[in-house]
Design a protein around this motif. Structure first.
Motif, PDB file in Angstrom:
ATOM      1  N   TRP A 246       0.811  -1.226   0.000  1.00  0.00           N
ATOM      2  CA  TRP A 246       0.000   0.000   0.000  1.00  0.00           C
ATOM      3  C   TRP A 246       0.840   1.270   0.000  1.00  0.00           C
ATOM      4  CZ3 TRP A 246      -0.190  -3.922   3.574  1.00  0.00           C
ATOM      5  CH2 TRP A 246       0.397  -3.681   4.826  1.00  0.00           C
ATOM      6  N   ASP A 247       2.026   1.197   0.666  1.00  0.00           N
ATOM      7  CA  ASP A 247       2.895   2.379   0.625  1.00  0.00           C
ATOM      8  C   ASP A 247       3.531   2.519  -0.753  1.00  0.00           C
ATOM      9  OD1 ASP A 247       2.529   3.375   3.100  1.00  0.00           O
ATOM     10  OD2 ASP A 247       4.208   2.296   4.018  1.00  0.00           O
ATOM     11  N   TYR A 248       3.953   1.355  -1.288  1.00  0.00           N
ATOM     12  CA  TYR A 248       4.675   1.372  -2.554  1.00  0.00           C
ATOM     13  C   TYR A 248       3.841   2.003  -3.666  1.00  0.00           C
ATOM     14  CZ  TYR A 248       7.320  -0.301  -6.569  1.00  0.00           C
ATOM     15  OH  TYR A 248       8.023  -0.360  -7.726  1.00  0.00           O
ATOM     16  N   ILE A 249       2.539   1.629  -3.748  1.00  0.00           N
ATOM     17  CA  ILE A 249       1.746   2.183  -4.853  1.00  0.00           C
ATOM     18  C   ILE A 249       0.910   3.395  -4.422  1.00  0.00           C
ATOM     19  CG2 ILE A 249       1.609  -0.030  -6.107  1.00  0.00           C
ATOM     20  CD1 ILE A 249      -1.464   0.182  -5.277  1.00  0.00           C
ATOM     21  N   HIS A 250       1.130   3.874  -3.201  1.00  0.00           N
ATOM     22  CA  HIS A 250       0.389   5.040  -2.676  1.00  0.00           C
ATOM     23  C   HIS A 250      -1.126   4.834  -2.807  1.00  0.00           C
ATOM     24  CE1 HIS A 250       4.002   7.444  -2.056  1.00  0.00           C
ATOM     25  NE2 HIS A 250       4.444   6.889  -3.171  1.00  0.00           N
ATOM     26  N   LEU A 251      -1.549   3.681  -2.283  1.00  0.00           N
ATOM     27  CA  LEU A 251      -2.952   3.293  -2.456  1.00  0.00           C
ATOM     28  C   LEU A 251      -3.920   4.330  -1.881  1.00  0.00           C
ATOM     29  CD1 LEU A 251      -4.765   1.059  -3.566  1.00  0.00           C
ATOM     30  CD2 LEU A 251      -4.787   0.036  -1.302  1.00  0.00           C
ATOM     31  N   ASP A 252      -3.641   4.831  -0.674  1.00  0.00           N
ATOM     32  CA  ASP A 252      -4.584   5.787  -0.071  1.00  0.00           C
ATOM     33  C   ASP A 252      -4.713   7.047  -0.912  1.00  0.00           C
ATOM     34  OD1 ASP A 252      -5.226   4.124   1.925  1.00  0.00           O
ATOM     35  OD2 ASP A 252      -3.941   5.056   3.454  1.00  0.00           O
ATOM     36  N   SER A 253      -3.566   7.567  -1.394  1.00  0.00           N
ATOM     37  CA  SER A 253      -3.626   8.782  -2.226  1.00  0.00           C
ATOM     38  C   SER A 253      -4.412   8.490  -3.490  1.00  0.00           C
ATOM     39  CB  SER A 253      -2.240   9.261  -2.644  1.00  0.00           C
ATOM     40  OG  SER A 253      -1.410   9.292  -1.548  1.00  0.00           O
ATOM     41  N   LEU A 254      -4.116   7.326  -4.095  1.00  0.00           N
ATOM     42  CA  LEU A 254      -4.757   6.971  -5.361  1.00  0.00           C
ATOM     43  C   LEU A 254      -6.278   6.895  -5.199  1.00  0.00           C
ATOM     44  CD1 LEU A 254      -4.019   6.041  -8.265  1.00  0.00           C
ATOM     45  CD2 LEU A 254      -4.046   3.707  -7.430  1.00  0.00           C
ATOM     46  N   LEU A 255      -6.711   6.262  -4.125  1.00  0.00           N
ATOM     47  CA  LEU A 255      -8.159   6.090  -3.933  1.00  0.00           C
ATOM     48  C   LEU A 255      -8.828   7.372  -3.412  1.00  0.00           C
ATOM     49  CD1 LEU A 255      -8.327   2.455  -2.509  1.00  0.00           C
ATOM     50  CD2 LEU A 255      -8.437   3.240  -4.877  1.00  0.00           C
ATOM     51  N   GLY A 256      -7.988   8.350  -3.076  1.00  0.00           N
ATOM     52  CA  GLY A 256      -8.567   9.620  -2.605  1.00  0.00           C
ATOM     53  C   GLY A 256      -8.695  10.627  -3.731  1.00  0.00           C
ATOM     54  N   LEU A 257      -8.395  10.195  -4.947  1.00  0.00           N
ATOM     55  CA  LEU A 257      -8.372  11.159  -6.060  1.00  0.00           C
ATOM     56  C   LEU A 257      -9.676  11.224  -6.852  1.00  0.00           C
ATOM     57  CD1 LEU A 257      -4.788  10.433  -7.464  1.00  0.00           C
ATOM     58  CD2 LEU A 257      -5.529  12.444  -6.201  1.00  0.00           C
ATOM     59  N   GLN A 258     -10.694  10.482  -6.431  1.00  0.00           N
ATOM     60  CA  GLN A 258     -11.962  10.500  -7.172  1.00  0.00           C
ATOM     61  C   GLN A 258     -12.974  11.317  -6.366  1.00  0.00           C
ATOM     62  OE1 GLN A 258     -10.367   7.371  -6.433  1.00  0.00           O
ATOM     63  NE2 GLN A 258      -9.219   7.768  -8.295  1.00  0.00           N
ATOM     64  N   ASN A 259     -13.126  12.570  -6.771  1.00  0.00           N
ATOM     65  CA  ASN A 259     -13.986  13.459  -5.983  1.00  0.00           C
ATOM     66  C   ASN A 259     -15.155  13.961  -6.819  1.00  0.00           C
ATOM     67  OD1 ASN A 259     -12.215  13.410  -3.679  1.00  0.00           O
ATOM     68  ND2 ASN A 259     -10.813  14.594  -4.956  1.00  0.00           N
ATOM     69  N   PRO A 260     -16.299  13.260  -6.760  1.00  0.00           N
ATOM     70  CA  PRO A 260     -17.449  13.649  -7.585  1.00  0.00           C
ATOM     71  C   PRO A 260     -17.956  15.044  -7.231  1.00  0.00           C
ATOM     72  CG  PRO A 260     -17.831  11.560  -6.455  1.00  0.00           C
ATOM     73  CD  PRO A 260     -16.560  12.097  -5.927  1.00  0.00           C
ATOM     74  N   ARG A 261     -18.531  15.701  -8.228  1.00  0.00           N
ATOM     75  CA  ARG A 261     -19.098  17.040  -8.034  1.00  0.00           C
ATOM     76  C   ARG A 261     -20.588  16.971  -7.727  1.00  0.00           C
ATOM     77  NH1 ARG A 261     -15.999  21.903  -9.086  1.00  0.00           N
ATOM     78  NH2 ARG A 261     -13.918  21.060  -9.238  1.00  0.00           N
ATOM     79  N   THR A 262     -21.172  15.776  -7.926  1.00  0.00           N
ATOM     80  CA  THR A 262     -22.618  15.638  -7.743  1.00  0.00           C
ATOM     81  C   THR A 262     -22.886  14.375  -6.925  1.00  0.00           C
ATOM     82  OG1 THR A 262     -22.960  14.180  -9.653  1.00  0.00           O
ATOM     83  CG2 THR A 262     -22.956  16.561 -10.098  1.00  0.00           C
ATOM     84  N   PRO A 263     -24.138  14.186  -6.463  1.00  0.00           N
ATOM     85  CA  PRO A 263     -24.424  12.965  -5.678  1.00  0.00           C
ATOM     86  C   PRO A 263     -24.664  11.722  -6.541  1.00  0.00           C
ATOM     87  CG  PRO A 263     -26.271  14.530  -5.549  1.00  0.00           C
ATOM     88  CD  PRO A 263     -25.285  15.112  -6.491  1.00  0.00           C
ATOM     89  N   PHE A 264     -24.577  11.812  -7.868  1.00  0.00           N
ATOM     90  CA  PHE A 264     -24.896  10.642  -8.711  1.00  0.00           C
ATOM     91  C   PHE A 264     -23.768   9.610  -8.653  1.00  0.00           C
ATOM     92  CE2 PHE A 264     -27.193  14.216 -10.567  1.00  0.00           C
ATOM     93  CZ  PHE A 264     -28.491  13.712 -10.487  1.00  0.00           C
ATOM     94  N   PRO A 265     -24.074   8.362  -8.217  1.00  0.00           N
ATOM     95  CA  PRO A 265     -23.019   7.354  -8.022  1.00  0.00           C
ATOM     96  C   PRO A 265     -22.176   7.109  -9.276  1.00  0.00           C
ATOM     97  CG  PRO A 265     -25.139   6.534  -7.225  1.00  0.00           C
ATOM     98  CD  PRO A 265     -25.413   7.857  -7.868  1.00  0.00           C
ATOM     99  N   ASP A 266     -22.781   7.153 -10.461  1.00  0.00           N
ATOM    100  CA  ASP A 266     -22.009   6.815 -11.669  1.00  0.00           C
ATOM    101  C   ASP A 266     -20.959   7.867 -12.039  1.00  0.00           C
ATOM    102  OD1 ASP A 266     -23.333   4.478 -11.749  1.00  0.00           O
ATOM    103  OD2 ASP A 266     -24.242   4.743 -13.730  1.00  0.00           O
ATOM    104  N   GLU A 267     -21.007   9.010 -11.370  1.00  0.00           N
ATOM    105  CA  GLU A 267     -19.965  10.002 -11.676  1.00  0.00           C
ATOM    106  C   GLU A 267     -18.585   9.465 -11.281  1.00  0.00           C
ATOM    107  OE1 GLU A 267     -20.347  13.950  -9.920  1.00  0.00           O
ATOM    108  OE2 GLU A 267     -18.443  14.500 -10.876  1.00  0.00           O
TER     109      GLU A 267
END
Ligand code: HEM
Length: 339
Positions: free
Chosen positions: A47-68
């Motif tokens: 998880w440190d090697y591939i920066h998993l937490d940062s990677l999974l924190g990069l999807q920030n939707p602008r709306t409440p629609f799940p498919d965004e």
């Protein structure tokens, strides 16, 4: 452990230690301190090697629609693949004098194969954007994204500029003016023209924002790659490379993957999501996308010398026909017909 085996291991350890000693003394460092650090270090985790937490924190939707989230994630996946394509282009086009990679046939084969592989995956996975998202949701959340558009992907523009000479990116019908400066030539690129509202003649704000962000760096990029792009280097390469059927075919495939297959897959997504019944809506970037996006209108060809006049005139049509035939064949199979 048998004595013989033990002695063999000891020799290996001593050999490694002497190499480490050589490395650290060369750097003016003390090897023993590094060995002590190694003893106390926790070791690496996935998880440190591939920066998993940062990677999974990069999807920030602008709306409440799940498919965004699907929409954002797939754009990010594509940008990462573009990065991999650029690594190959960079390696093959780098100026290293007599050690430059482009001088060796094997490098063309290895690197262009890799790029084709990336674009083949990108083209086939585009279905995630076509049938993999709820049409009604996309129709709503896309309105919150205005005026951002994939049109502003600078990495896609890098791939084009690293692959071919500026004049091959001109809008169809542009005269090749040899006295034009690079800056003037830059204005003739097909997507610069595509970002202009045909009714008002004004630039879309999507293009304006892109220019403000990237024009300066893109002009530097062009200055570097105008005499270092793939098409240019292919022209300079040895006869062995220029006449290799394998390399010629790989480059033709690359041309098709980027400028026909990927673009058609992308067009399928635009067609699915921007046409509602009789209503055809604008892209978030405000282009007249039905005119702008089809490969047969853009006619971007990275390696024109590798295609016949007929193939160039029919650019994109064979792929559409093939796609159409496959779709018809599928329907026939569904209907239980065998021919
Ligand atoms: C449902 C998904 C998508 C739709 C509806 C869509 C729609 C459009 C439209 C309408 C345009 C023309 C410019 C505009 O008016 O906005 C465009 C351009 C573009 N989009 Fe997309 N797009 C989608 C997904 C993607 C993805 C996943 C990427 C990946 C980075 C992408 C990259 C691009 C690029 C590079 C262009 C410029 C193409 C060119 O110059 O030929 N698009 N898109």
């Amino acid at each position: 452990m048998a004595e013989k085996e033990w002695k063999h291991q000891l020799t290996e350890i001593l050999d490694k230690l002497s190499k480490l000693e050589e490395k650290y003394s060369g750097l003016g460092q003390d090897m023993m301190s590094y060995l002590e650090g190694l003893y106390y270090s926790n070791g690496l985790t996935y998880w440190d090697y591939i920066h998993l937490d940062s990677l999974l924190g990069l999807q920030n939707p602008r709306t409440p629609f799940p498919d965004e989230v699907i929409f954002i994630t797939y754009h990010q996946i594509t940008e990462l693949m573009f990065k991999l394509v650029k690594l190959e282009l960079d390696a093959l086009t780098a100026d290293k004098g007599e050690n430059s990679e482009y001088l060796v046939a094997g490098n063309w084969i290895k690197r262009v194969k890799r790029m084709n592989n990336y674009f083949r995956h990108l083209s086939s996975s585009f279905d995630i954007m076509v049938t993999g998202m709820d049409k009604d949701e996309l129709r709503k959340f896309r309105m919150a994204l205005l005026p951002a558009s994939g049109f502003q992907s600078v990495q896609f523009r890098h791939i084009e500029l690293m692959s071919t000479t500026l004049s091959n990116l001109f809008q169809e019908g542009t005269e090749d003016d040899e006295s034009a400066s690079l800056e003037e030539m830059y204005q003739q690129i097909y997507w610069k023209k595509g970002g202009i509202d045909l009714e008002t003649g004004k630039k879309t704000i999507t293009l304006e924002a892109f220019e403000e962000m990237y024009d300066e760096s893109l002009l530097r990029f062009i200055t570097k790659y105008q005499s270092r792009n793939l098409a240019y280097l292919f022209h300079l390469a040895s006869q062995e490379i220029k006449e290799s059927e394998e390399i010629r075919q790989l480059l033709r495939d690359f041309d098709q993957y980027v400028n026909v297959y990927w673009k058609l897959s992308h067009l399928a997504a635009a067609s699915r999501h921007l046409i509602y019944g009789e209503n055809k809506v604008e892209g978030t970037g405000g282009t007249n996308w039905r005119q702008f996006l089809p490969p047969k209108h853009q006619k971007v060809i990275f390696f024109p010398s590798l295609w016949s006049e007929e193939e160039k005139a029919d650019w994109g049509k064979a792929a559409v026909l093939q796609h159409f035939q496959q779709a018809v064949a599928k329907e026939w199979m569904k209907a239980g017909k065998t021919e």
